[in-house]
Design a protein around this motif. Structure first.
Motif, mmCIF file in Angstrom:
data_model
loop_
_atom_site.group_PDB
_atom_site.id
_atom_site.type_symbol
_atom_site.label_atom_id
_atom_site.label_comp_id
_atom_site.label_asym_id
_atom_site.label_seq_id
_atom_site.Cartn_x
_atom_site.Cartn_y
_atom_site.Cartn_z
ATOM 1 N N ARG A 12 35.377 38.291 38.765
ATOM 2 C CA ARG A 12 35.003 38.464 40.171
ATOM 3 C C ARG A 12 34.631 37.138 40.838
ATOM 4 N NH1 ARG A 12 29.652 41.642 42.046
ATOM 5 N NH2 ARG A 12 28.867 39.504 42.004
ATOM 6 N N ASP A 13 33.507 36.551 40.414
ATOM 7 C CA ASP A 13 32.928 35.396 41.097
ATOM 8 C C ASP A 13 33.660 34.107 40.730
ATOM 9 O OD1 ASP A 13 30.904 37.066 42.240
ATOM 10 O OD2 ASP A 13 29.893 37.040 40.296
ATOM 11 N N GLY A 14 34.187 33.436 41.741
ATOM 12 C CA GLY A 14 34.946 32.214 41.517
ATOM 13 C C GLY A 14 36.424 32.468 41.319
ATOM 14 N N THR A 15 36.806 33.723 41.138
ATOM 15 C CA THR A 15 38.216 34.067 40.957
ATOM 16 C C THR A 15 38.693 34.923 42.134
ATOM 17 O OG1 THR A 15 38.000 33.934 38.551
ATOM 18 C CG2 THR A 15 39.922 35.115 39.408
ATOM 19 N N LEU A 16 38.148 36.124 42.274
ATOM 20 C CA LEU A 16 38.516 36.978 43.404
ATOM 21 C C LEU A 16 37.754 36.623 44.670
ATOM 22 C CD1 LEU A 16 38.783 40.534 41.819
ATOM 23 C CD2 LEU A 16 40.651 39.108 42.680
ATOM 24 N N VAL A 17 36.478 36.290 44.499
ATOM 25 C CA VAL A 17 35.632 35.952 45.650
ATOM 26 C C VAL A 17 34.929 34.626 45.404
ATOM 27 C CG1 VAL A 17 35.314 38.377 46.323
ATOM 28 C CG2 VAL A 17 33.628 37.278 44.836
ATOM 29 N N VAL A 18 34.570 33.969 46.493
ATOM 30 C CA VAL A 18 33.844 32.707 46.412
ATOM 31 C C VAL A 18 32.555 32.950 45.640
ATOM 32 C CG1 VAL A 18 32.669 30.928 47.764
ATOM 33 C CG2 VAL A 18 34.849 31.876 48.559
ATOM 34 N N ASP A 19 32.261 32.085 44.704
ATOM 35 C CA ASP A 19 31.072 32.237 43.871
ATOM 36 C C ASP A 19 29.811 31.892 44.662
ATOM 37 O OD1 ASP A 19 29.341 32.621 41.769
ATOM 38 O OD2 ASP A 19 29.827 30.731 40.774
ATOM 39 N N VAL A 20 28.990 32.914 44.878
ATOM 40 C CA VAL A 20 27.655 32.753 45.435
ATOM 41 C C VAL A 20 26.726 33.122 44.281
ATOM 42 C CG1 VAL A 20 25.981 33.589 47.128
ATOM 43 C CG2 VAL A 20 28.419 33.393 47.745
ATOM 44 N N PRO A 21 26.051 32.145 43.666
ATOM 45 C CA PRO A 21 25.274 32.439 42.464
ATOM 46 C C PRO A 21 24.312 33.617 42.640
ATOM 47 C CG PRO A 21 25.431 30.079 42.791
ATOM 48 C CD PRO A 21 26.012 30.723 44.022
ATOM 49 N N ASN A 23 24.748 36.674 43.540
ATOM 50 C CA ASN A 23 24.881 37.308 44.844
ATOM 51 C C ASN A 23 24.547 38.793 44.807
ATOM 52 O OD1 ASN A 23 25.480 37.809 47.514
ATOM 53 N ND2 ASN A 23 27.661 38.028 47.150
ATOM 54 N N GLY A 24 23.574 39.185 45.597
ATOM 55 C CA GLY A 24 23.237 40.584 45.784
ATOM 56 C C GLY A 24 23.453 41.025 47.221
ATOM 57 N N ASP A 25 24.086 40.181 48.031
ATOM 58 C CA ASP A 25 24.264 40.433 49.457
ATOM 59 C C ASP A 25 25.739 40.674 49.785
ATOM 60 O OD1 ASP A 25 24.339 40.489 52.218
ATOM 61 O OD2 ASP A 25 23.613 38.428 52.471
ATOM 62 N N PRO A 26 26.115 41.911 50.099
ATOM 63 C CA PRO A 26 27.513 42.195 50.417
ATOM 64 C C PRO A 26 28.048 41.354 51.586
ATOM 65 C CG PRO A 26 26.308 44.234 50.104
ATOM 66 C CD PRO A 26 25.294 43.122 50.092
ATOM 67 N N ASP A 27 27.187 40.970 52.513
ATOM 68 C CA ASP A 27 27.635 40.170 53.656
ATOM 69 C C ASP A 27 28.034 38.752 53.262
ATOM 70 O OD1 ASP A 27 27.291 42.289 55.419
ATOM 71 O OD2 ASP A 27 25.221 41.724 55.892
ATOM 72 N N ALA A 28 27.651 38.316 52.069
ATOM 73 C CA ALA A 28 27.997 36.967 51.596
ATOM 74 C C ALA A 28 29.335 36.925 50.858
ATOM 75 C CB ALA A 28 26.890 36.429 50.699
ATOM 76 N N VAL A 29 29.991 38.062 50.704
ATOM 77 C CA VAL A 29 31.252 38.125 49.960
ATOM 78 C C VAL A 29 32.388 37.573 50.817
ATOM 79 C CG1 VAL A 29 32.945 39.658 48.866
ATOM 80 C CG2 VAL A 29 30.488 40.095 48.584
ATOM 81 N N ARG A 74 31.779 45.952 48.528
ATOM 82 C CA ARG A 74 32.282 45.049 49.573
ATOM 83 C C ARG A 74 33.568 44.349 49.135
ATOM 84 N NH1 ARG A 74 33.498 44.378 54.574
ATOM 85 N NH2 ARG A 74 33.311 42.229 55.307
ATOM 86 N N VAL A 75 33.641 43.974 47.867
ATOM 87 C CA VAL A 75 34.871 43.372 47.348
ATOM 88 C C VAL A 75 36.035 44.343 47.552
ATOM 89 C CG1 VAL A 75 36.062 42.538 45.274
ATOM 90 C CG2 VAL A 75 33.690 41.852 45.709
ATOM 91 N N GLU A 76 35.817 45.610 47.235
ATOM 92 C CA GLU A 76 36.881 46.609 47.421
ATOM 93 C C GLU A 76 37.226 46.803 48.894
ATOM 94 O OE1 GLU A 76 36.317 50.295 45.250
ATOM 95 O OE2 GLU A 76 37.366 49.343 43.575
ATOM 96 N N GLU A 77 36.229 46.756 49.773
ATOM 97 C CA GLU A 77 36.512 46.882 51.207
ATOM 98 C C GLU A 77 37.426 45.753 51.682
ATOM 99 O OE1 GLU A 77 32.608 46.877 52.934
ATOM 100 O OE2 GLU A 77 32.229 48.968 52.394
ATOM 101 N N LEU A 78 37.228 44.563 51.146
ATOM 102 C CA LEU A 78 37.999 43.395 51.560
ATOM 103 C C LEU A 78 39.337 43.259 50.836
ATOM 104 C CD1 LEU A 78 35.078 40.816 51.724
ATOM 105 C CD2 LEU A 78 36.284 41.843 53.672
#
Length: 177
Positions: A12-21, A23-29, A74-78
């Motif tokens: 997920r993080d760094g591959t599908l979405v930008v890595d936000v260490p 991350n618990g905030d869907p708005d940061a995806v 949120r990843v699935e929404e996007l």
């Protein structure tokens, strides 16, 4: 590489979405460049996609399972639906069988999809992703980011499993862009 895999798993993080260490905030995806296009290539071939992700922020007390699930939603929404999600809540020293580079999540996802691990591929951005695929008997493709160590890149290049981006990764696995 050999024949196209029957399932493709993504970190997920760094591959599908930008890595936000942690991350618990869907708005940061934010999706990684070419993530949607790469997923579309695999889905268009009728091959299921899934996610395997270490989430040690839970073990560290930095986020909880509900926050991880909200980010995954949120990843699935996007990026569209995934056939399987597996994530490890453990820390590096917990000795679990699921935390990458251990094979647990890859094996579990493959079983859930009804695909032998040898017919699964895992695309990720660091050695732990490649190690998990190797340990499970799956194929691996490394898509480097700033977090990827130089020696990891060189090893992937030597072994013919290095791609510049996610579209290149799915093309390496035999999918048409």
């Amino acid at each position: 590489m050999s024949a196209r895999p029957r399932a493709v798993l993504f970190d997920r993080d760094g591959t599908l979405v930008v890595d936000v260490p942690y991350n618990g905030d869907p708005d940061a995806v934010r999706p990684m460049p070419a993530a949607a296009a790469a997923l579309a290539c695999v889905r268009a071939a009728g091959v299921p996609v899934g996610v395997v992700s270490n989430q040690s922020g839970i073990a560290r007390g930095l986020l909880d399972a509900g926050q991880v699930s909200a980010v995954n939603t949120r990843v699935e929404e996007l990026l569209g639906p995934f056939a399987v999600w597996r994530w490890c809540p453990h820390g590096a020293g917990d000795g679990c069988a699921c935390r990458k580079p251990a094979p647990g999540m890859v094996l579990d996802a493959a079983a859930a999809l009804g695909v032998p691990p040898g017919e699964v591929a895992l695309i990720g951005d660091i050695a732990a992703d490649v190690g998990a695929a190797d340990a499970a008997g799956a194929r691996a493709v490394l898509v480097p980011t700033a977090a990827t160590r130089r020696e990891e890149v060189e090893d992937a290049r030597t072994r013919g499993r290095l791609a510049d981006d996610l579209l290149g990764a799915v093309e390496l696995l035999g999918f048409s862009a």
